[in-house]
Design a protein around this motif. Structure first.
Motif, PDB file in Angstrom:
ATOM      1  N   ARG C  23      19.616-119.989 -97.552  1.00  0.00           N
ATOM      2  CA  ARG C  23      20.761-120.872 -97.316  1.00  0.00           C
ATOM      3  C   ARG C  23      20.609-121.508 -95.946  1.00  0.00           C
ATOM      4  O   ARG C  23      20.172-120.874 -94.995  1.00  0.00           O
ATOM      5  CB  ARG C  23      22.070-120.065 -97.374  1.00  0.00           C
ATOM      6  N   GLU C  24      20.967-122.770 -95.884  1.00  0.00           N
ATOM      7  CA  GLU C  24      20.828-123.461 -94.621  1.00  0.00           C
ATOM      8  C   GLU C  24      21.992-123.097 -93.715  1.00  0.00           C
ATOM      9  O   GLU C  24      23.149-123.270 -94.092  1.00  0.00           O
ATOM     10  CB  GLU C  24      20.802-124.960 -94.877  1.00  0.00           C
ATOM     11  N   GLY C  43      31.289-120.692 -81.701  1.00  0.00           N
ATOM     12  CA  GLY C  43      31.399-121.135 -83.091  1.00  0.00           C
ATOM     13  C   GLY C  43      32.034-120.033 -83.901  1.00  0.00           C
ATOM     14  O   GLY C  43      32.145-118.892 -83.452  1.00  0.00           O
ATOM     15  N   ARG C  44      32.430-120.410 -85.104  1.00  0.00           N
ATOM     16  CA  ARG C  44      33.105-119.420 -85.935  1.00  0.00           C
ATOM     17  C   ARG C  44      32.160-118.288 -86.338  1.00  0.00           C
ATOM     18  O   ARG C  44      30.949-118.400 -86.192  1.00  0.00           O
ATOM     19  CB  ARG C  44      33.607-120.097 -87.216  1.00  0.00           C
ATOM     20  N   ASN C  45      32.700-117.241 -86.900  1.00  0.00           N
ATOM     21  CA  ASN C  45      31.856-116.169 -87.437  1.00  0.00           C
ATOM     22  C   ASN C  45      30.956-116.738 -88.521  1.00  0.00           C
ATOM     23  O   ASN C  45      31.430-117.412 -89.423  1.00  0.00           O
ATOM     24  CB  ASN C  45      32.710-115.063 -88.068  1.00  0.00           C
ATOM     25  N   GLY C  46      29.690-116.448 -88.392  1.00  0.00           N
ATOM     26  CA  GLY C  46      28.759-116.930 -89.406  1.00  0.00           C
ATOM     27  C   GLY C  46      28.285-118.341 -89.177  1.00  0.00           C
ATOM     28  O   GLY C  46      27.633-118.921 -90.030  1.00  0.00           O
ATOM     29  N   MET C 207      27.405-122.926 -91.356  1.00  0.00           N
ATOM     30  CA  MET C 207      28.220-122.466 -92.481  1.00  0.00           C
ATOM     31  C   MET C 207      29.105-121.309 -92.058  1.00  0.00           C
ATOM     32  O   MET C 207      28.875-120.638 -91.068  1.00  0.00           O
ATOM     33  CB  MET C 207      27.338-122.062 -93.641  1.00  0.00           C
ATOM     34  N   VAL C 208      30.139-121.146 -92.842  1.00  0.00           N
ATOM     35  CA  VAL C 208      31.110-120.129 -92.465  1.00  0.00           C
ATOM     36  C   VAL C 208      30.551-118.751 -92.702  1.00  0.00           C
ATOM     37  O   VAL C 208      29.980-118.489 -93.737  1.00  0.00           O
ATOM     38  CB  VAL C 208      32.384-120.280 -93.303  1.00  0.00           C
TER      39      VAL C 208
END
Ligand code: HEM
Ligand SMILES: Nc1ncnc2c1ncn2[C@@H]1O[C@H](COP(=O)(O)OP(=O)(O)OP(=O)(O)O)[C@@H](O)[C@H]1O
Ligand SMILES: Nc1ncnc2c1ncn2[C@@H]1O[C@H](COP(=O)(O)OP(=O)(O)OP(=O)(O)O)[C@@H](O)[C@H]1O
Ligand SMILES: [Mg+2]
Ligand SMILES: [Mg+2]
Lengths: 61, 261, 208, 222, 222, 208
Positions: C23-24, C43-46, C207-208
């Motif tokens: 997954r990118e 940045g957010r988690n993930g 990505m999240v």
């Protein structure tokens, strides 16, 4: 006509038969697997998951 | 991996669709000829009719090693050039190679019973082929056990290359140790010692089986590419990530085709 | 060289693409950092903060783009010039605190490195002979911070370094970072918490 | 050099502390040897005949049981990341780790062989021969097993899968190890031939093992 | 009940995914069987005589190689804490884990026995006898091995130490397992006597194993 | 019963002594917590916060003193009425996110538990079918937070729960804690960071 195989006919026949069976299994595996995968691709395509390029997932003949 | 896999494998799919029918036809024709010839080959003065097993045994034995060779080359492709088709090729070859090895073992034992009086003997040639078989199975198990194909590919590649050491051992075991198994008579230095009556059907059968391998291999590679496509689509579906942002697509495409070149 | 002053270094990434588990995570990421500067990756988690640090450290291979360090030691690769402090502590429970630290000092090539002194710096001098298995979470973290002192490397890659540290620990760590920056070092730190030093923010939104 | 020495020292130290020291290795060997007569029956003559095989199987077993954690522990606590990043070539680091493992786990077995030989009713010559073949052959077990250990890290898999991948590689070592010992004991066959093959196998594995392991670790980066 | 079922389901699932599935178990067994003739020599008659012993050793090995992680993984990721705290009695939870392990790792071996019997030149009756003894005996291996696995967690030790602790416990199982199979094959001796002892051993271990393991885990709290 | 209102609970420790690795961590510790209250356990690194939580959870045995819960379910022991969230996530990398969560739901006895909904609550719905091995540190932490929702237990023991959580994750977690308190739950949380909910502080000052 019959080919005479001598006293060890069963060994020879078994060898050839085994080879035939294994090859048949291989062919069956390849064919069924192909059907399986194209089937799943088509289902995914129908459910609207496509590859990024926007082409249809099924572009195989 | 998603895109890299799709870039030139797509071309492979198109190509395979075109060549597969021809390959299959050629295989059938050669196999028919080979079977006919071997059916009417004369009996050996020593081995009698059991020599007919040779026409199955020897091509399969050769192919069992040849397929590992193919896989080794593909493994180099995976590790060195990171070619997207290489691990597909390696993975697709393993079950076919294992089948041929199995046939070599089986026909060998069936031939061994009348010739040596035993189905199995723990000698160097037989044992090293058995090890080859086990390694094929191990590789297949590895491929099945790891879901992420690119991860499995690299591990399998290392293992394949290590296992390639077994090939010369199989080939030369008859020369290095005195074994029950007879030494090379077809592929040896100084020409074949086999009678033409056996040699020609043997070679025809060998070519036929090689073609069979090529056909099956290409078909299996095609399946494998499709399977990976299914997988990456499912991954997208699973993570429901919008892959719509086209940032970086260009460089990715570029990268993929660079890898393929 | 890129108009850098002597002794000045610049780490820069261009169009970096990160793919994990097919997954990118992010793509087309540009960033840079220069000597004496701290970059806070947020940045957010993930979103790919850890992934970015691992890409710089050579522990992941980018699916595209380049990451280069200009002005560093030409003999060494980028990872060889980095200290990486990840989520995991690289400690062996069976060895004592001092043994753990002096192993890394020897392995990373720190000559004339004073184990006792560095343990005192991170506040573990009293525990030097305890097995690392006896350490609390914060004490483990302090011990891995001590690894940053074993040998001078210009680039520090820190992944949520203040996790588990108490207030005095965070102060101590702030001092370490300021010293490093003052000596011309460079810090890339992934974090969710305020850092206690001045830093430039690099926000990634994978990505999240 | 200091880096490699430090790695070796650390690994030996951990092995001795966590594995419970060389004594445990010997004790394990002893257990295996004691176990065998139960499995194969207590016929003394047969035991003596099987002696080298049993000792070799014990060595193989010990390496299987301990090797799969060779890189796993370093991977799980993040040490492997730092080792990969360092200036020390990964191949050398792998070789150092394998060497440390052999010193901590293999060597004690060899030292204990004479005692076990007594138990198995082997005479002096036979014991000597077995010890010699073990000395030459166990490094090969360690260094081929290392490949499996590296794969275990790459694949996030351990246990039986590893054993399945590694065992075929160690079969030749086992064959020639046992063959050489047998030759020394009973044999009209010469000790030299299988023994030199064993040496060759060891040398080959000393080269291939670290490279394969390092390749597998490098390509398995994640 | 749901709690235990969930535990069993989870452990089997993990074993199949991480261990690579039941197939790997069979493949491992196959490899061991292939390995033995190298060690003990290729004499077919002797092989047939040693057949049951070899199969039993394979089973023992498989259990040794996989069991040491039985509780270790749960301990390392903190699951064991939660399992200890839960309403499910720890003894039952231990038993469930052992059962799952046996289903995932032991059962495939037994299913594969007939194939391996062929390789070892065993006849139908012998194969059947070995399979039967394995079916009855392998649970005992798992449930005694579990004690070692629990100790490994408590002591923060694994590998050989655990093997040293477990092997003596499994010796009786091995003896009677092999004895019963041998009796069925060659024997003037009766199959029944050793077989019923084997059954008894299994039953005892089914009871003792979970209690000992749970006790060890509870006292090892830290 | 201690003059507690019905439905009211009280957790209290009296003279608790904790010894680890034959060293005394703290001794004579008294504390209490009642329904609807959050207690923040603070203290320096190594002062014994984690140890205290593990003592309450029954994962360590006190060397002296008592810990009792009054007013809880008389059928159950104290640990059985606690949710414990430690440094380690109790996740199996080989299982998917949803499988991990539903295992704990089944094992802990959560009937009629909606996995998808709880995953949505902690912001992991998009990753339900990914193997847990693919999760980032914060995502792992979110997944273990979801475990608190599987079955209602009055006492939550949380060990630095906000580590690795991003800002939105900390908000989400704050909401979870407030909900729990509003329903008469009790929270004991060891932390170095501000919690985002009102809490009483319990400072322990054991050994460094
Ligand atoms: C399970 C038992 C056997 C195995 C695994 C086996 C394996 C092999 C292999 C790997 C080869 C190819 C070697 C090369 O190209 O140099 C081969 C070739 C051959 N095998 Fe077997 N074999 C077995 C039994 C037998 C038996 C019983 C016979 C006959 C008595 C036999 C006769 C031959 C012959 C004639 C060749 C061709 C050699 C040449 O001309 O190069 N094999 N076998
Ligand atoms: N497994 C152990 N064995 C022996 N001693 C231990 C163990 N774990 C912790 N200790 C010791 O107990 C003391 C308290 O540890 P604890 O983990 O409870 O601290 P903490 O307050 O949670 O610290 P932190 O803020 O770093 O998480 C520490 O001094 C530590 O050295
Ligand atoms: N080992 C892995 N295999 C596959 N995917 C992974 C792996 N590790 C992380 N990912 C995915 O990559 C993405 C980025 O992960 P990363 O750990 O870099 O995030 P992060 O920004 O550090 O998050 P956090 O704040 O939670 O630490 C995540 O969405 C995660 O699902
Ligand atoms: Mg992170
Ligand atoms: Mg703590």
């Amino acid at each position: 006509m019959m080919i005479s195989l001598g006293p060890y006919a069963s060994f020879i026949v078994t060898s050839y038969a085994a080879a035939a069976i294994v090859v048949a299994i291989l062919i069956g595996w390849v064919v069924l697997d192909y059907r399986n995968q194209t089937q799943r691709l088509r289902e995914l395509d129908r459910s609207g998951v496509t590859r990024r390029s926007g082409r249809s997932a099924v572009d195989t003949p | 991996m998603t895109l890299i896999d799709l870039a030139n494998p797509t071309r492979f799919l198109a190509l395979s669709a075109r060549v597969l029918p021809w390959l299959a036809a050629a295989t059938v024709i050669l196999l028919t000829i080979g079977l006919y010839q071997s059916a009417y080959a004369p009996d050996d003065y020593q081995q009698g009719a059991t020599v007919k097993i040779m026409f199955i045994h020897v091509p399969n034995a050769w192919l069992s090693m040849f397929v590992w060779g193919v896989m080794s080359v593909a493994s180099l492709g995976t590790l060195v050039w990171r070619h997207p088709l290489a691990d597909v090729a390696a993975k697709a070859a393993a079950p076919i190679g294992a089948s041929f090895t199995f046939l070599a073992l089986l026909t060998g034992s069936l031939w061994g019973r009348p010739m040596w009086g035993t189905y199995w003997e723990w000698d160097a040639r037989l044992t090293s082929v058995l090890i080859l078989f086990l390694m094929y199975l191990g590789l297949m198990a590895l491929w099945r056990a790891v879901e992420d194909p690119s991860r499995a590919a690299r591990a399998a590649a290392v293992l394949t290359l290590v296992g390639a050491i077994n090939l010369p051992i199989i080939k030369f075991s008859v020369d290095w140790w005195n074994t029950l198994h007879q030494p090379a008579s077809v592929m040896r230095m100084g020409g074949s010692t086999l009678d033409k009556a056996f040699l020609i059907p043997l070679l025809v059968m060998a070519v036929a089986f090689t073609l069979l391998f090529v056909t099956l291999h290409i078909a299996a590679m095609r399946n494998e590419i499709l399977r990976r496509r299914v997988r990456s689509l499912q991954m997208m579906q699973a993570s429901r990530i919008a892959f719509s942002s086209d940032v970086g697509t260009g460089s990715r495409q570029e990268n993929a085709s660079k890898g393929a070149a | 060289m890129n108009g850098l002053k002597p002794g000045q270094m610049q780490l820069s990434g261009r169009g970096v693409i990160c793919v994990r588990g097919s997954r990118e995570v992010f793509s087309g990421l540009d960033f840079e950092a220069v000597s004496g500067e701290a970059v806070a990756v947020t940045g957010r988690n993930g979103s790919g903060k850890t992934s970015l640090l691992r890409l710089i450290a050579g522990l992941l291979i980018p699916a595209g783009g380049t990451i280069v360090l200009d002005g560093g030691d030409g003999d060494m690769t980028l990872p060889e010039q980095c200290h990486y402090l990840g989520h995991r502590d690289a400690l062996k429970p069976a060895l004592s605190v001092a043994e753990n630290l002096s192993f890394w000092a020897d392995f990373l090539g720190g000559e004339r490195f004073n184990v006792a002194e560095s343990l005192a710096t991170v506040g573990l001098d009293h525990a030097a002979d305890l097995p690392a298995a006896f350490l609390s979470a914060g004490q483990r973290r302090r011990l891995s911070l001590a690894r940053l002192l074993t040998v001078r490397r210009p680039v520090w890659l820190l992944d949520e370094p203040t996790n588990a540290l108490d207030v005095s620990g965070q102060d101590m760590f702030g001092r370490l970072m300021r010293d490093h920056l003052a000596r011309g070092g460079m810090i890339i730190v992934a974090t969710h918490a305020p850092l206690g030093i001045e830093s430039r923010e690099l926000r990634i939104g994978g990505m999240v | 050099m200091t880096a490699l020495a430090a790695l070796i020292r650390r690994d030996i130290r951990i092995a001795l502390r966590v594995g419970g020291g060389a004594l445990i290795g010997v004790l394990f060997f002893l257990t295996v040897v004691v176990l065998m007569p139960f499995a194969v029956g207590p016929d003394l003559a047969q035991l003596a005949r099987l002696g080298p095989a049993i000792l070799w199987l014990g060595a193989l077993l010990a390496s299987l049981l301990t090797l799969d954690r060779l890189f796993m522990a370093d991977h799980e606590d993040g040490s492997l990341d730092l080792i990969t990043m360092s200036r020390t070539p990964l191949e050398l680091a792998c070789a150092a780790k394998a060497l440390a493992h052999w010193l901590a786990a293999g060597l004690p077995l060899i030292v204990a062989t004479p005692v076990l030989g007594l138990l198995l009713n082997l005479d002096m010559v036979a014991t000597g021969a077995v010890a010699l073949t073990l000395l030459v052959g166990t490094p090969a077990l360690t260094f081929t097993g290392m490949i499996g250990a590296a794969l275990a890290v790459t694949l996030h898999r351990g246990g039986l899968l590893m054993a399945v991948l590694v065992l075929p590689l160690s079969i030749p070592v086992l064959i020639f190890g046992v063959a050489a010992s047998q030759a020394a004991i009973t044999g009209p066959l010469s000790f030299g031939a299988p023994f030199s093959i064993l040496c060759a196998l060891s040398l080959v594995s000393l080269v291939i093992g670290p490279f394969a392991a390092a390749a597998s670790l490098k390509h398995g980066l994640d």
